[in-house]
Design a protein around this motif. Structure first.
Motif, PDB file in Angstrom:
ATOM      1  N   ALA A 196       0.833  -1.204   0.000  1.00  0.00           N
ATOM      2  CA  ALA A 196       0.000   0.000   0.000  1.00  0.00           C
ATOM      3  C   ALA A 196       0.868   1.254   0.000  1.00  0.00           C
ATOM      4  CB  ALA A 196      -0.924  -0.009   1.212  1.00  0.00           C
ATOM      5  N   ALA A 197       1.886   1.268   0.837  1.00  0.00           N
ATOM      6  CA  ALA A 197       2.760   2.443   0.909  1.00  0.00           C
ATOM      7  C   ALA A 197       3.537   2.639  -0.388  1.00  0.00           C
ATOM      8  CB  ALA A 197       3.723   2.292   2.088  1.00  0.00           C
ATOM      9  N   ALA A 198       4.026   1.535  -0.956  1.00  0.00           N
ATOM     10  CA  ALA A 198       4.789   1.632  -2.194  1.00  0.00           C
ATOM     11  C   ALA A 198       3.944   2.171  -3.338  1.00  0.00           C
ATOM     12  CB  ALA A 198       5.360   0.269  -2.563  1.00  0.00           C
ATOM     13  N   ASN A 199       2.635   1.897  -3.290  1.00  0.00           N
ATOM     14  CA  ASN A 199       1.723   2.353  -4.340  1.00  0.00           C
ATOM     15  C   ASN A 199       0.966   3.621  -3.949  1.00  0.00           C
ATOM     16  OD1 ASN A 199       1.602   0.217  -6.672  1.00  0.00           O
ATOM     17  ND2 ASN A 199       1.742  -0.975  -4.771  1.00  0.00           N
ATOM     18  N   ARG A 200       1.376   4.241  -2.838  1.00  0.00           N
ATOM     19  CA  ARG A 200       0.790   5.497  -2.354  1.00  0.00           C
ATOM     20  C   ARG A 200      -0.724   5.365  -2.133  1.00  0.00           C
ATOM     21  NH1 ARG A 200       5.573   5.411  -2.209  1.00  0.00           N
ATOM     22  NH2 ARG A 200       7.002   7.140  -2.602  1.00  0.00           N
ATOM     23  N   LEU A 201      -1.119   4.228  -1.593  1.00  0.00           N
ATOM     24  CA  LEU A 201      -2.506   3.992  -1.218  1.00  0.00           C
ATOM     25  C   LEU A 201      -2.630   4.094   0.299  1.00  0.00           C
ATOM     26  CD1 LEU A 201      -3.231   0.867  -3.473  1.00  0.00           C
ATOM     27  CD2 LEU A 201      -4.023   3.218  -3.851  1.00  0.00           C
ATOM     28  N   PRO A 202      -3.775   4.530   0.821  1.00  0.00           N
ATOM     29  CA  PRO A 202      -3.909   4.648   2.272  1.00  0.00           C
ATOM     30  C   PRO A 202      -4.009   3.302   2.972  1.00  0.00           C
ATOM     31  CG  PRO A 202      -5.979   5.200   1.190  1.00  0.00           C
ATOM     32  CD  PRO A 202      -4.950   5.061   0.100  1.00  0.00           C
ATOM     33  N   PHE A 203      -4.503   2.279   2.271  1.00  0.00           N
ATOM     34  CA  PHE A 203      -4.620   0.943   2.853  1.00  0.00           C
ATOM     35  C   PHE A 203      -4.853  -0.044   1.719  1.00  0.00           C
ATOM     36  CE2 PHE A 203      -9.019   2.163   2.317  1.00  0.00           C
ATOM     37  CZ  PHE A 203      -9.662   0.988   1.966  1.00  0.00           C
ATOM     38  N   LEU A 204      -4.756  -1.329   2.043  1.00  0.00           N
ATOM     39  CA  LEU A 204      -5.162  -2.385   1.127  1.00  0.00           C
ATOM     40  C   LEU A 204      -5.975  -3.420   1.900  1.00  0.00           C
ATOM     41  CD1 LEU A 204      -2.074  -3.055  -1.186  1.00  0.00           C
ATOM     42  CD2 LEU A 204      -4.354  -2.296  -1.898  1.00  0.00           C
ATOM     43  N   PRO A 205      -7.028  -3.970   1.287  1.00  0.00           N
ATOM     44  CA  PRO A 205      -7.828  -4.988   1.966  1.00  0.00           C
ATOM     45  C   PRO A 205      -7.100  -6.324   1.979  1.00  0.00           C
ATOM     46  CG  PRO A 205      -8.673  -4.637  -0.255  1.00  0.00           C
ATOM     47  CD  PRO A 205      -7.583  -3.632  -0.050  1.00  0.00           C
ATOM     48  N   VAL A 206      -7.221  -7.036   3.075  1.00  0.00           N
ATOM     49  CA  VAL A 206      -6.551  -8.325   3.218  1.00  0.00           C
ATOM     50  C   VAL A 206      -7.384  -9.230   4.129  1.00  0.00           C
ATOM     51  CG1 VAL A 206      -5.141  -7.431   5.119  1.00  0.00           C
ATOM     52  CG2 VAL A 206      -4.388  -9.454   3.870  1.00  0.00           C
ATOM     53  N   ARG A 207      -7.425 -10.519   3.811  1.00  0.00           N
ATOM     54  CA  ARG A 207      -8.158 -11.459   4.664  1.00  0.00           C
ATOM     55  C   ARG A 207      -7.380 -11.808   5.930  1.00  0.00           C
ATOM     56  NH1 ARG A 207      -9.408 -13.678  -0.493  1.00  0.00           N
ATOM     57  NH2 ARG A 207     -11.655 -13.596  -0.942  1.00  0.00           N
ATOM     58  N   ALA A 208      -6.065 -11.796   5.847  1.00  0.00           N
ATOM     59  CA  ALA A 208      -5.242 -12.149   7.005  1.00  0.00           C
ATOM     60  C   ALA A 208      -5.611 -11.266   8.196  1.00  0.00           C
ATOM     61  CB  ALA A 208      -3.767 -11.981   6.670  1.00  0.00           C
ATOM     62  N   GLY A 209      -5.673 -11.882   9.358  1.00  0.00           N
ATOM     63  CA  GLY A 209      -6.017 -11.157  10.569  1.00  0.00           C
ATOM     64  C   GLY A 209      -7.438 -11.371  11.023  1.00  0.00           C
ATOM     65  N   LEU A 210      -8.333 -11.696  10.100  1.00  0.00           N
ATOM     66  CA  LEU A 210      -9.716 -11.963  10.472  1.00  0.00           C
ATOM     67  C   LEU A 210      -9.796 -13.255  11.290  1.00  0.00           C
ATOM     68  CD1 LEU A 210     -11.497 -11.132   7.096  1.00  0.00           C
ATOM     69  CD2 LEU A 210     -11.539  -9.762   9.195  1.00  0.00           C
ATOM     70  N   GLY A 211     -10.635 -13.244  12.298  1.00  0.00           N
ATOM     71  CA  GLY A 211     -10.804 -14.431  13.125  1.00  0.00           C
ATOM     72  C   GLY A 211      -9.640 -14.703  14.056  1.00  0.00           C
ATOM     73  N   SER A 212      -8.761 -13.707  14.244  1.00  0.00           N
ATOM     74  CA  SER A 212      -7.614 -13.877  15.133  1.00  0.00           C
ATOM     75  C   SER A 212      -7.582 -12.742  16.141  1.00  0.00           C
ATOM     76  CB  SER A 212      -6.316 -13.885  14.323  1.00  0.00           C
ATOM     77  OG  SER A 212      -5.977 -12.569  13.921  1.00  0.00           O
ATOM     78  N   ASP A 213      -6.613 -12.804  17.059  1.00  0.00           N
ATOM     79  CA  ASP A 213      -6.473 -11.756  18.061  1.00  0.00           C
ATOM     80  C   ASP A 213      -5.788 -10.508  17.523  1.00  0.00           C
ATOM     81  OD1 ASP A 213      -7.801 -12.889  20.150  1.00  0.00           O
ATOM     82  OD2 ASP A 213      -6.028 -13.669  21.162  1.00  0.00           O
ATOM     83  N   VAL A 214      -5.399 -10.512  16.240  1.00  0.00           N
ATOM     84  CA  VAL A 214      -4.769  -9.323  15.665  1.00  0.00           C
ATOM     85  C   VAL A 214      -5.665  -8.105  15.816  1.00  0.00           C
ATOM     86  CG1 VAL A 214      -4.054  -8.238  13.504  1.00  0.00           C
ATOM     87  CG2 VAL A 214      -3.246 -10.528  14.054  1.00  0.00           C
ATOM     88  N   MET A 215      -6.951  -8.279  15.574  1.00  0.00           N
ATOM     89  CA  MET A 215      -7.877  -7.145  15.685  1.00  0.00           C
ATOM     90  C   MET A 215      -8.061  -6.707  17.135  1.00  0.00           C
ATOM     91  SD  MET A 215      -8.481  -6.672  12.516  1.00  0.00           S
ATOM     92  CE  MET A 215      -9.842  -5.505  12.492  1.00  0.00           C
ATOM     93  N   ARG A 216      -8.008  -7.671  18.050  1.00  0.00           N
ATOM     94  CA  ARG A 216      -8.177  -7.330  19.458  1.00  0.00           C
ATOM     95  C   ARG A 216      -6.994  -6.539  19.991  1.00  0.00           C
ATOM     96  NH1 ARG A 216      -6.275  -9.183  24.052  1.00  0.00           N
ATOM     97  NH2 ARG A 216      -5.268 -10.981  23.065  1.00  0.00           N
ATOM     98  N   VAL A 217      -5.762  -6.959  19.625  1.00  0.00           N
ATOM     99  CA  VAL A 217      -4.580  -6.284  20.157  1.00  0.00           C
ATOM    100  C   VAL A 217      -4.237  -5.008  19.387  1.00  0.00           C
ATOM    101  CG1 VAL A 217      -3.634  -8.444  21.043  1.00  0.00           C
ATOM    102  CG2 VAL A 217      -2.947  -7.644  18.774  1.00  0.00           C
TER     103      VAL A 217
END
Length: 280
Positions: A110-131
């Motif tokens: 995302a940073a290399a392409n000057r985008l504010p974010f990119l959508p990704v499935r990784a992290g869903l259903g894990s504690d990544v969102m909680r922490v």
């Protein structure tokens, strides 16, 4: 073409306290350690470090230079957990944004392409969102209506990477088995500095895919033989496992005094050589 050659000290002179600094490589593999050591000899501090973490993170954390770390891990590979990173976290000395490896990669994209974010499935259903309560999700605007993590761009003020070969204008070549996203680090940063084992006048009949880093994304080039030590830089050399074990088991003050108190990279390399000779 512009001659972009510099010394490690030239690079560090361009860095400032409070910057967001990206460091390439992966774990204890092909890290720009000579540039990290030059950074330790400077007064620069209060850094936000973005890294697939290894001893780069450990050294800077032990020296009190990191305010915040963005990383999926911090490992020495053959030693699973970077000991100085662990100490810093246990003592609450650094702030940590810990994300999945794929999320980290998409943040670089995302940073290399000057985008504010990119959508990704990784992290869903894990504690990544909680922490990471600041992370947000987005919904696909198409018929699927799927929900994704919106991984924010990992923009950097500066990036440091290490490659096997480079020319004076900033083109960089890796010769080992993995590029370790170093091109993305360079493209995601406002300025990028490439250290290398050897500066060459040309790459001959190089495999095009090995010419990883392009000069348009590079601010400076530094020739630092053995500059990834004690991490690996295949095929030029492997990881210095005895020295890495010493690093992991020696109190920080003692290690820093013996190996990091000299005025330059040459003094570090000399101290390491002396230590190896003592072991014979």
């Amino acid at each position: 073409m512009t001659d972009k050659t510099m010394t490690p000290e030239d690079v560090v002179a361009r860095l400032r306290s409070g910057m967001t600094l990206g460091i390439g490589g992966w774990g204890s593999r092909r890290k720009p350690m000579a540039l990290v050591r030059a950074l330790l000899r400077s007064p620069v501090t209060d850094l936000t470090v973005i890294s697939y973490g290894g001893p780069d993170v450990g050294l800077l954390a032990a020296a009190g230079r990191i305010r915040k770390l963005v990383a999926p891990f911090a490992t020495l590979d053959s030693i699973p957990l970077e000991p100085h990173f662990r100490t810093a976290r246990q003592e609450g000395a650094i702030e940590l944004m810990e994300v999945d490896e794929a999320m980290f990669m998409w943040g670089l994209h995302a940073a290399a392409n000057r985008l504010p974010f990119l959508p990704v499935r990784a992290g869903l259903g894990s504690d990544v969102m909680r922490v990471n309560p600041a992370l947000r999700t987005v919904t696909s605007p198409y018929e699927d209506g799927e929900t994704f993590v919106a991984m924010p761009a990992l923009r950097m003020d500066a990036a440091l990477v290490h490659l096997n070969r480079a020319d004076r204008s900033g083109n960089g070549q890796y010769l080992g088995p993995d590029p370790y996203f170093d091109d993305l680090f360079c493209e995601a940063a406002d300025s990028a500095y490439v250290s290398c084992e050897r500066i060459v006048d040309g790459f001959g009949a190089a495999v095009p895919q090995s010419l990883l880093v392009k000069r348009y994304a590079v601010t400076g080039v530094v020739e630092t033989p053995n500059g990834a030590h004690f991490t690996s830089c295949a095929p030029d050399y492997g990881r210095d496992e005895p020295f890495q074990r010493l690093y992991a088991t020696t109190p920080w003050a003692e290690f820093a005094e013996r190996f990091l108190s000299g005025p330059d990279e040459k003094s570090y390399q000399s101290a390491v050589q002396s230590w190896h000779e003592e072991r014979k």
